[in-house]
Design a protein around this motif. Sequence first.
Motif, PDB file in Angstrom:
ATOM      1  N   LYS A  93      -0.131 -11.021  11.426  1.00 37.32           N
ATOM      2  CA  LYS A  93      -0.736 -11.750  10.307  1.00 37.32           C
ATOM      3  C   LYS A  93      -1.450 -10.753   9.409  1.00 37.32           C
ATOM      4  O   LYS A  93      -1.858  -9.690   9.825  1.00 37.32           O
ATOM      5  CB  LYS A  93      -1.745 -12.787  10.818  1.00 37.32           C
ATOM      6  N   GLY A  94      -1.595 -11.109   8.192  1.00 38.62           N
ATOM      7  CA  GLY A  94      -2.269 -10.226   7.254  1.00 38.62           C
ATOM      8  C   GLY A  94      -1.506 -10.160   5.956  1.00 38.62           C
ATOM      9  O   GLY A  94      -0.384 -10.636   5.827  1.00 38.62           O
ATOM     10  N   LYS A  95      -2.129  -9.533   4.993  1.00 31.02           N
ATOM     11  CA  LYS A  95      -1.545  -9.461   3.662  1.00 31.02           C
ATOM     12  C   LYS A  95      -0.747  -8.175   3.519  1.00 31.02           C
ATOM     13  O   LYS A  95      -1.184  -7.098   3.905  1.00 31.02           O
ATOM     14  CB  LYS A  95      -2.650  -9.511   2.607  1.00 31.02           C
ATOM     15  N   TYR A 108       4.621  -0.052  -0.776  1.00 31.36           N
ATOM     16  CA  TYR A 108       4.376  -1.064   0.256  1.00 31.36           C
ATOM     17  C   TYR A 108       3.050  -0.726   0.910  1.00 31.36           C
ATOM     18  O   TYR A 108       2.807   0.418   1.298  1.00 31.36           O
ATOM     19  CB  TYR A 108       5.487  -1.046   1.306  1.00 31.36           C
ATOM     20  N   THR A 109       2.203  -1.750   1.044  1.00 29.87           N
ATOM     21  CA  THR A 109       0.905  -1.552   1.683  1.00 29.87           C
ATOM     22  C   THR A 109       0.589  -2.747   2.562  1.00 29.87           C
ATOM     23  O   THR A 109       0.770  -3.899   2.155  1.00 29.87           O
ATOM     24  CB  THR A 109      -0.218  -1.409   0.619  1.00 29.87           C
ATOM     25  N   ASP A 110       0.129  -2.464   3.785  1.00 27.75           N
ATOM     26  CA  ASP A 110      -0.441  -3.507   4.638  1.00 27.75           C
ATOM     27  C   ASP A 110      -1.678  -2.918   5.303  1.00 27.75           C
ATOM     28  O   ASP A 110      -2.129  -1.831   4.935  1.00 27.75           O
ATOM     29  CB  ASP A 110       0.585  -4.068   5.638  1.00 27.75           C
ATOM     30  N   ALA A 111      -2.233  -3.615   6.270  1.00 31.58           N
ATOM     31  CA  ALA A 111      -3.477  -3.173   6.891  1.00 31.58           C
ATOM     32  C   ALA A 111      -3.328  -1.841   7.624  1.00 31.58           C
ATOM     33  O   ALA A 111      -4.290  -1.079   7.734  1.00 31.58           O
ATOM     34  CB  ALA A 111      -3.977  -4.246   7.859  1.00 31.58           C
ATOM     35  N   ASP A 112      -2.137  -1.535   8.127  1.00 36.70           N
ATOM     36  CA  ASP A 112      -1.936  -0.348   8.946  1.00 36.70           C
ATOM     37  C   ASP A 112      -1.330   0.846   8.208  1.00 36.70           C
ATOM     38  O   ASP A 112      -1.586   1.994   8.551  1.00 36.70           O
ATOM     39  CB  ASP A 112      -1.024  -0.669  10.139  1.00 36.70           C
ATOM     40  N   LYS A 113      -0.475   0.577   7.231  1.00 40.23           N
ATOM     41  CA  LYS A 113       0.280   1.671   6.630  1.00 40.23           C
ATOM     42  C   LYS A 113       0.517   1.446   5.145  1.00 40.23           C
ATOM     43  O   LYS A 113       0.353   0.351   4.644  1.00 40.23           O
ATOM     44  CB  LYS A 113       1.603   1.872   7.361  1.00 40.23           C
ATOM     45  N   SER A 114       0.940   2.524   4.515  1.00 40.78           N
ATOM     46  CA  SER A 114       1.252   2.480   3.100  1.00 40.78           C
ATOM     47  C   SER A 114       2.424   3.426   2.841  1.00 40.78           C
ATOM     48  O   SER A 114       2.431   4.561   3.306  1.00 40.78           O
ATOM     49  CB  SER A 114       0.036   2.914   2.286  1.00 40.78           C
ATOM     50  N   PHE A 115       3.433   2.941   2.115  1.00 39.76           N
ATOM     51  CA  PHE A 115       4.615   3.732   1.780  1.00 39.76           C
ATOM     52  C   PHE A 115       4.802   3.732   0.284  1.00 39.76           C
ATOM     53  O   PHE A 115       4.531   2.747  -0.389  1.00 39.76           O
ATOM     54  CB  PHE A 115       5.897   3.132   2.392  1.00 39.76           C
ATOM     55  N   ASN A 116       5.316   4.832  -0.212  1.00 41.28           N
ATOM     56  CA  ASN A 116       5.673   4.936  -1.620  1.00 41.28           C
ATOM     57  C   ASN A 116       7.052   5.566  -1.680  1.00 41.28           C
ATOM     58  O   ASN A 116       7.245   6.691  -1.222  1.00 41.28           O
ATOM     59  CB  ASN A 116       4.648   5.787  -2.368  1.00 41.28           C
TER      60      ASN A 116
END
Length: 181
Positions: A100-102, A114-122
Motif C-alpha cells: 500500500k502507498g502512493k 517513478y517514485t514510491d516510498a522505497d525507491k525512485s527511478f528516472n
Amino acid sequence: MKLEITETGNKEYYDEFLYIANIYQKFKKNPRRKAHEFTKVLLLWTIITIVYTLLLTCAYLKTNDALYIFLIGMTCFAIFFEIMYLIILNKKIKIFMNNKGKKIVELGKEGVNYTDADKSFNVKWEDISYIIINKQTICVIPKTVLSALISINIKYKKEISEALKKYDKEALLIDNSNFYK
C-alpha cells in the motif's frame, strides 16, 4: 503529466508484469507480442513436464531400460523446481498486492520518473526502447537492463497516450491491446 497512483493492481496485473520482466529481452527484440500471466505459463509447463514424466514411466515399464529411470529422475527434479518457482511467484504477487502507498509516475520533457516510498527511478527518453500497451499493463521497456522496468495499470492508457503526444514521443508507443480481443 503526473500520475498519483494510490490503489494497488490486481493479481493479473502483477502476474503479467512479472511475465514481461522475466522475458524482457524478448519484448525488447520484438515488442509486438502477446503478454501472458506468468503463473499460467509456468503451470502449463509443469503440466507438460508431468505428462512427459508419465510417458517416460510407461516407456520404462515396457522396456525396463535404465536410461528411463535417469530421465524420470530429471523430469521429477524439474517438476520440483517448477512447483517451487510457482510458490515463490505467488508469494511475490501477494507482496506486490499488499504494498500500500502512493506511487508517482511522471512523464516529462526529460523522460519517465517513478517514485514510491522505497525507491525512485528516472529513465530518460533516449534510454527507452518502447512503451508497450498490453492487456493489464503499460510497460516502459528500457534499452539497457540496468534501467528500471516501469509498469503502469492499463486504466491510465489515455493519460499516457496524451503525454506521449505532448512530448512528441508517440514513436515509442506499441499498442498490443488488439491481441486480447
